[in-house]
Write a protein that holds these residues in place. Structure first.
Motif, PDB file in Angstrom:
ATOM      1  N   ALA A  66      -6.974   2.331   0.172  1.00  0.00           N
ATOM      2  CA  ALA A  66      -6.822   3.415  -0.866  1.00  0.00           C
ATOM      3  C   ALA A  66      -5.520   3.181  -1.750  1.00  0.00           C
ATOM      4  O   ALA A  66      -5.320   3.091  -2.706  1.00  0.00           O
ATOM      5  CB  ALA A  66      -7.060   4.796  -0.684  1.00  0.00           C
ATOM      6  N   GLY A  67      -4.403   2.970  -0.578  1.00  0.00           N
ATOM      7  CA  GLY A  67      -3.098   2.732  -1.540  1.00  0.00           C
ATOM      8  C   GLY A  67      -2.901   1.420  -2.109  1.00  0.00           C
ATOM      9  O   GLY A  67      -2.144   1.273  -3.087  1.00  0.00           O
ATOM     10  N   TRP A 107      -2.861  11.558  -1.247  1.00  0.00           N
ATOM     11  CA  TRP A 107      -3.403  10.873   0.130  1.00  0.00           C
ATOM     12  C   TRP A 107      -4.147  12.037   0.877  1.00  0.00           C
ATOM     13  O   TRP A 107      -5.257  11.690   1.529  1.00  0.00           O
ATOM     14  CB  TRP A 107      -1.860  10.940   0.989  1.00  0.00           C
ATOM     15  CG  TRP A 107      -2.051  10.735   2.571  1.00  0.00           C
ATOM     16  CD1 TRP A 107      -1.964   9.139   2.955  1.00  0.00           C
ATOM     17  CD2 TRP A 107      -2.396  11.434   3.497  1.00  0.00           C
ATOM     18  NE1 TRP A 107      -2.250   9.380   4.437  1.00  0.00           N
ATOM     19  CE2 TRP A 107      -2.307  11.013   4.755  1.00  0.00           C
ATOM     20  CE3 TRP A 107      -2.708  12.973   3.763  1.00  0.00           C
ATOM     21  CZ2 TRP A 107      -2.563  11.344   6.130  1.00  0.00           C
ATOM     22  CZ3 TRP A 107      -2.812  13.536   4.973  1.00  0.00           C
ATOM     23  CH2 TRP A 107      -2.822  12.652   6.044  1.00  0.00           C
ATOM     24  N   LEU A 108      -3.886  13.286   0.516  1.00  0.00           N
ATOM     25  CA  LEU A 108      -4.643  14.389   0.891  1.00  0.00           C
ATOM     26  C   LEU A 108      -6.395  14.364   0.314  1.00  0.00           C
ATOM     27  O   LEU A 108      -7.086  14.604   1.059  1.00  0.00           O
ATOM     28  CB  LEU A 108      -4.072  15.798   0.369  1.00  0.00           C
ATOM     29  CG  LEU A 108      -2.945  16.230   1.427  1.00  0.00           C
ATOM     30  CD1 LEU A 108      -2.092  17.471   0.694  1.00  0.00           C
ATOM     31  CD2 LEU A 108      -2.997  16.346   2.946  1.00  0.00           C
ATOM     32  N   TYR A 109      -6.348  13.706  -0.744  1.00  0.00           N
ATOM     33  CA  TYR A 109      -7.736  13.638  -1.388  1.00  0.00           C
ATOM     34  C   TYR A 109      -8.482  12.660  -0.524  1.00  0.00           C
ATOM     35  O   TYR A 109      -9.435  12.759  -0.160  1.00  0.00           O
ATOM     36  CB  TYR A 109      -7.577  13.332  -2.843  1.00  0.00           C
ATOM     37  CG  TYR A 109      -8.850  12.785  -3.445  1.00  0.00           C
ATOM     38  CD1 TYR A 109      -9.907  13.584  -3.843  1.00  0.00           C
ATOM     39  CD2 TYR A 109      -9.320  11.331  -3.412  1.00  0.00           C
ATOM     40  CE1 TYR A 109     -11.091  13.490  -4.353  1.00  0.00           C
ATOM     41  CE2 TYR A 109     -10.439  10.842  -3.845  1.00  0.00           C
ATOM     42  CZ  TYR A 109     -11.497  12.068  -4.496  1.00  0.00           C
ATOM     43  OH  TYR A 109     -12.586  11.577  -4.921  1.00  0.00           O
ATOM     44  N   VAL A 110      -7.756  11.533  -0.247  1.00  0.00           N
ATOM     45  CA  VAL A 110      -8.434  10.365   0.655  1.00  0.00           C
ATOM     46  C   VAL A 110      -8.696  10.872   1.933  1.00  0.00           C
ATOM     47  O   VAL A 110      -9.859  10.549   2.279  1.00  0.00           O
ATOM     48  CB  VAL A 110      -7.501   8.956   0.430  1.00  0.00           C
ATOM     49  CG1 VAL A 110      -8.064   7.925   1.440  1.00  0.00           C
ATOM     50  CG2 VAL A 110      -7.272   8.468  -0.895  1.00  0.00           C
ATOM     51  N   GLU A 111      -7.773  11.780   2.607  1.00  0.00           N
ATOM     52  CA  GLU A 111      -8.118  12.194   3.721  1.00  0.00           C
ATOM     53  C   GLU A 111      -9.403  13.135   3.694  1.00  0.00           C
ATOM     54  O   GLU A 111      -9.980  13.000   4.900  1.00  0.00           O
ATOM     55  CB  GLU A 111      -6.677  13.051   4.185  1.00  0.00           C
ATOM     56  CG  GLU A 111      -6.998  13.411   5.641  1.00  0.00           C
ATOM     57  CD  GLU A 111      -6.838  12.658   7.017  1.00  0.00           C
ATOM     58  OE1 GLU A 111      -7.012  12.923   7.855  1.00  0.00           O
ATOM     59  OE2 GLU A 111      -6.514  11.322   6.497  1.00  0.00           O
ATOM     60  N   SER A 127       0.761  -1.297   0.135  1.00  0.00           N
ATOM     61  CA  SER A 127      -0.038   0.130   0.057  1.00  0.00           C
ATOM     62  C   SER A 127       0.773   1.199   0.090  1.00  0.00           C
ATOM     63  O   SER A 127       0.249   2.285  -0.274  1.00  0.00           O
ATOM     64  CB  SER A 127      -0.913   0.164   1.218  1.00  0.00           C
ATOM     65  OG  SER A 127      -0.115   0.051   2.366  1.00  0.00           O
ATOM     66  N   HIS A 128       2.300   1.141   0.335  1.00  0.00           N
ATOM     67  CA  HIS A 128       2.952   2.360   0.501  1.00  0.00           C
ATOM     68  C   HIS A 128       2.449   3.282   1.594  1.00  0.00           C
ATOM     69  O   HIS A 128       2.503   4.545   1.048  1.00  0.00           O
ATOM     70  CB  HIS A 128       3.434   2.893  -0.939  1.00  0.00           C
ATOM     71  CG  HIS A 128       3.847   2.251  -1.997  1.00  0.00           C
ATOM     72  ND1 HIS A 128       5.263   1.844  -1.500  1.00  0.00           N
ATOM     73  CD2 HIS A 128       3.627   1.466  -3.093  1.00  0.00           C
ATOM     74  CE1 HIS A 128       5.782   0.860  -2.767  1.00  0.00           C
ATOM     75  NE2 HIS A 128       4.798   0.740  -3.294  1.00  0.00           N
ATOM     76  N   LEU A 129       1.788   2.877   2.479  1.00  0.00           N
ATOM     77  CA  LEU A 129       1.066   3.816   3.236  1.00  0.00           C
ATOM     78  C   LEU A 129       1.856   4.775   3.899  1.00  0.00           C
ATOM     79  O   LEU A 129       1.293   6.162   3.914  1.00  0.00           O
ATOM     80  CB  LEU A 129       0.736   2.897   4.600  1.00  0.00           C
ATOM     81  CG  LEU A 129      -0.247   3.712   5.681  1.00  0.00           C
ATOM     82  CD1 LEU A 129      -1.602   4.231   5.100  1.00  0.00           C
ATOM     83  CD2 LEU A 129      -0.539   2.787   6.803  1.00  0.00           C
ATOM     84  N   GLN A 130       3.156   4.675   4.346  1.00  0.00           N
ATOM     85  CA  GLN A 130       4.130   5.711   4.787  1.00  0.00           C
ATOM     86  C   GLN A 130       4.437   6.706   3.751  1.00  0.00           C
ATOM     87  O   GLN A 130       4.367   8.080   3.971  1.00  0.00           O
ATOM     88  CB  GLN A 130       5.233   5.235   5.772  1.00  0.00           C
ATOM     89  CG  GLN A 130       4.791   4.796   7.209  1.00  0.00           C
ATOM     90  CD  GLN A 130       4.057   3.311   7.078  1.00  0.00           C
ATOM     91  OE1 GLN A 130       4.575   2.592   5.697  1.00  0.00           O
ATOM     92  NE2 GLN A 130       3.421   2.951   7.943  1.00  0.00           N
TER      93      GLN A 130
END
Length: 299
Positions: free
Chosen positions: A102-103, A70-74, A59-62
């Motif tokens: 999402a990742g 990431w901001l869109y998902v957040e 997922s490459h979470l970090q």
């Protein structure tokens, strides 16, 4: 209330997602295509969460944290899915798990495309996740090509493969130049490709990302000039005339050429095609990715 007409026609289409939204009294109103796209992006993430397979793929979470996606998902996905609760009024998903799902989708899904029966052009249908195919490594000189037949993915070798050699696919378009492919890999897959094609300034003599010297017309490969990881390389010299060309020169050249290409379509007058073609030929070698686009449009 059902999420869409498909659920009314076929209760199994995505009944699990609809049941959760109904139980949480969550209603959607799509007044535009953009709103509909956002709604279905929620459904896709939720579907993966419900599968219980989020932790099986990268997922490459970090690495994603703080990036635009990431901001869109957040801001658009987490606020809705994190408020969904079960029968005991307990949250179904944490923010971290939603970001991870999402990742996984952004990192591992394939674009499903089909050929338009009228125009012959490829049109995107959506994204699909194939857990086995997603494990294939990337190479910009891949050994495997992928095709789709309905919901099925088919992998066929596209060149001779040595015994013990790992199979590979290209994670982006093969007709894109190195600097664009690397930007896609960095922004969406979070890695830098080091395959033989990416290491060769001429891209194995294809010169998809090359341009012509403004002084003498010799073909020049940008090499590390457009590689953001090598910001110290700010210019290159023409080996024939010594003219120095900066990164800004090349980016401006490509931008001007892209502007010309955007003016073309199949209804463009023939004389306009000829005029723009001559202008591009003075700036770009025959195999440059922009001229390849023009050649495909002209067929």
């Amino acid at each position: 209330m059902t999420l869409c007409k498909d659920c009314e026609r076929d209760p199994l289409f995505h009944k699990a997602e609809c049941d959760i939204f109904v139980a949480n009294n969550k209603k959607f109103s799509s007044s535009s295509v953009q709103d509909a796209v956002k709604t279905y992006s929620l459904v896709t993430v939720l579907r993966l969460l419900l599968s219980g397979k989020v932790n099986e793929l990268e997922s490459h979470l970090q690495r994603r944290e703080g990036t635009p996606i990431w901001l869109y998902v957040e801001t658009s996905v987490v606020p809705i899915l994190s408020r969904l609760v079960d029968a005991n009024n307990e949250p179904l998903f944490t923010s971290e798990l939603i970001h991870k799902a999402a990742g996984v989708l952004d990192t591992n899904t394939f674009e499903l495309r089909t050929e338009n029966s009228v125009t012959g052009e490829l049109e995107m249908l959506g994204r699909a996740l194939y857990s086995s195919a997603s494990l294939l490594n990337n190479s910009c000189r891949p050994s495997v090509r992928k095709t789709f037949n309905g919901e099925e993915i088919r992998l066929v070798t596209s060149r001779d493969v040595s015994a013990g050699e790992g199979l590979s696919i290209c994670y982006t378009g093969l007709l894109l130049p190195t600097h664009i492919r690397q930007a896609v890999f960095s922004q969406t897959k979070h890695f830098t490709c080091g395959c033989e094609r990416c290491r060769d300034p001429s891209e194995l003599d294809t010169h998809l990302g090359s341009f012509l010297c403004t002084e003498c017309g010799v073909t020049l490969a940008p090499g590390k000039l457009l590689d953001l990881e090598h910001e110290e390389v700010t210019s290159i010299a023409c080996p024939d005339c010594g003219e120095r060309i900066t990164r800004e020169d090349v980016m401006d050249l490509f931008e001007r050429c892209e502007t010309l290409v955007r003016r073309l379509d199949k209804d463009t007058d023939y004389m306009v095609w000829m005029s723009l073609g001559k202008k591009l030929a003075k700036m770009l070698p025959t195999n440059n990715f922009l001229l390849v686009q023009v050649q495909k449009m002209d067929k």
